[in-house]
Design a protein around this motif. Sequence first.
Motif, mmCIF file in Angstrom:
data_model
loop_
_atom_site.group_PDB
_atom_site.id
_atom_site.type_symbol
_atom_site.label_atom_id
_atom_site.label_comp_id
_atom_site.label_asym_id
_atom_site.label_seq_id
_atom_site.Cartn_x
_atom_site.Cartn_y
_atom_site.Cartn_z
ATOM 1 N N ARG A 139 0.829 -1.206 0.000
ATOM 2 C CA ARG A 139 0.000 0.000 0.000
ATOM 3 C C ARG A 139 0.874 1.272 0.000
ATOM 4 N NH1 ARG A 139 -5.289 1.135 1.391
ATOM 5 N NH2 ARG A 139 -5.602 -1.013 2.119
ATOM 6 N N ARG A 140 1.849 1.332 0.904
ATOM 7 C CA ARG A 140 2.689 2.517 0.991
ATOM 8 C C ARG A 140 3.553 2.670 -0.268
ATOM 9 N NH1 ARG A 140 4.548 5.427 5.371
ATOM 10 N NH2 ARG A 140 2.497 4.895 6.230
ATOM 11 N N ILE B 105 -4.959 -2.680 -6.594
ATOM 12 C CA ILE B 105 -4.381 -1.364 -6.865
ATOM 13 C C ILE B 105 -4.871 -0.926 -8.232
ATOM 14 C CG2 ILE B 105 -2.262 -0.045 -7.254
ATOM 15 C CD1 ILE B 105 -2.034 -3.256 -5.333
ATOM 16 N N SER C 60 -5.375 4.010 -6.298
ATOM 17 C CA SER C 60 -6.322 3.599 -5.261
ATOM 18 C C SER C 60 -5.956 2.196 -4.798
ATOM 19 C CB SER C 60 -7.744 3.612 -5.832
ATOM 20 O OG SER C 60 -8.652 2.992 -4.935
ATOM 21 N N VAL C 61 -5.896 1.995 -3.482
ATOM 22 C CA VAL C 61 -5.525 0.692 -2.933
ATOM 23 C C VAL C 61 -6.642 0.220 -2.006
ATOM 24 C CG1 VAL C 61 -3.793 -0.627 -1.675
ATOM 25 C CG2 VAL C 61 -3.098 1.375 -3.018
ATOM 26 N N LYS C 62 -7.227 -0.941 -2.306
ATOM 27 C CA LYS C 62 -8.322 -1.481 -1.503
ATOM 28 C C LYS C 62 -8.045 -2.945 -1.161
ATOM 29 C CE LYS C 62 -11.790 1.548 -3.623
ATOM 30 N NZ LYS C 62 -13.070 1.620 -4.364
ATOM 31 N N TYR C 63 -8.440 -3.332 0.058
ATOM 32 C CA TYR C 63 -8.228 -4.703 0.508
ATOM 33 C C TYR C 63 -9.563 -5.392 0.739
ATOM 34 C CZ TYR C 63 -6.527 -8.700 3.182
ATOM 35 O OH TYR C 63 -6.243 -9.979 3.615
ATOM 36 N N ASN D 278 1.270 4.010 -3.128
ATOM 37 C CA ASN D 278 0.902 5.418 -2.953
ATOM 38 C C ASN D 278 2.091 6.356 -3.068
ATOM 39 O OD1 ASN D 278 -1.626 4.595 -0.490
ATOM 40 N ND2 ASN D 278 -1.868 4.963 -2.675
ATOM 41 N N LEU E 270 -5.500 -7.641 -2.291
ATOM 42 C CA LEU E 270 -5.291 -6.206 -2.403
ATOM 43 C C LEU E 270 -5.424 -5.817 -3.870
ATOM 44 C CD1 LEU E 270 -4.450 -4.124 -0.165
ATOM 45 C CD2 LEU E 270 -2.151 -4.222 -1.134
#
Length: 267
Positions: A47-48, A70, A58-61, A51, A68
Amino acid sequence: MLVFVLVASFSVMVIGASGNGVGVYINGSEFTGNVRVQDSTTFVGVRRFANTVDPSASVKYNYSTRTLTISSSKLYMTIKDGANYFVANGRYLYTASPVFMKYGVMYAPIMLLAKAFDAKISWSNATSSFYVTSGSGGILSGDLYYREDEVYWLSKIINAESGGEILRGKIAVGNVILNRVRSKYFPNTIYSVIFDRKNGVQFSPVANGTIYKNANSESIIAAKICLEGCSINNGILYFVNPKISPSNWITKNRQFYAQIGNHAFYY
């Protein structure tokens, strides 16, 4: 094209971005996310990293699938906890040491993440650090990268020879085909290697017709992984199932490499 060597050992070392060990710098600044070294591979928090390389991403889990996702205007990527590959713009990127979750952070190899984002990455022995520079934001799509005929025939021979075996065994079979394509002693296309009859039929599925069966999904994935340049060994040119054929020309004349699944591989 990146080539990834498969390793079997398992050890973990936790490393802070500013601590002793492997450093990571992105676009000239020190990476503030998590960094871990596992099986001689540097993993970073996905995630880091995403970004930082692309702030628009956009990052969603998804907790139910442990996946995950992206997404940006240039990239759509899914990474699943425990998987040995992730999918970026339809491309299959393999890691011998699987993606993993630790204290709520998803980790993936920095080299593959850089490839997925089409970012430049280099290593400095002097500083023991990776240096990443943002690129286009997304890897070339699978529709443009893979040749349909190569995926078609490579997946068919992988399926016919090792369709029921582990992914690593499928990749090894695919490696043999592609190693032959690159060798001056064999034909120079996947199709012609599979159907080579110079010294007799080379692969039993050609003789018994199972080469024409539809490839299962993991065989197709293995073919794409091989076409990405993933290689267990760049020199293996032969394989045989020792339970079916314990003594033949290969076992008597070629150098043994390793047993993977049901097949023994030789140089």
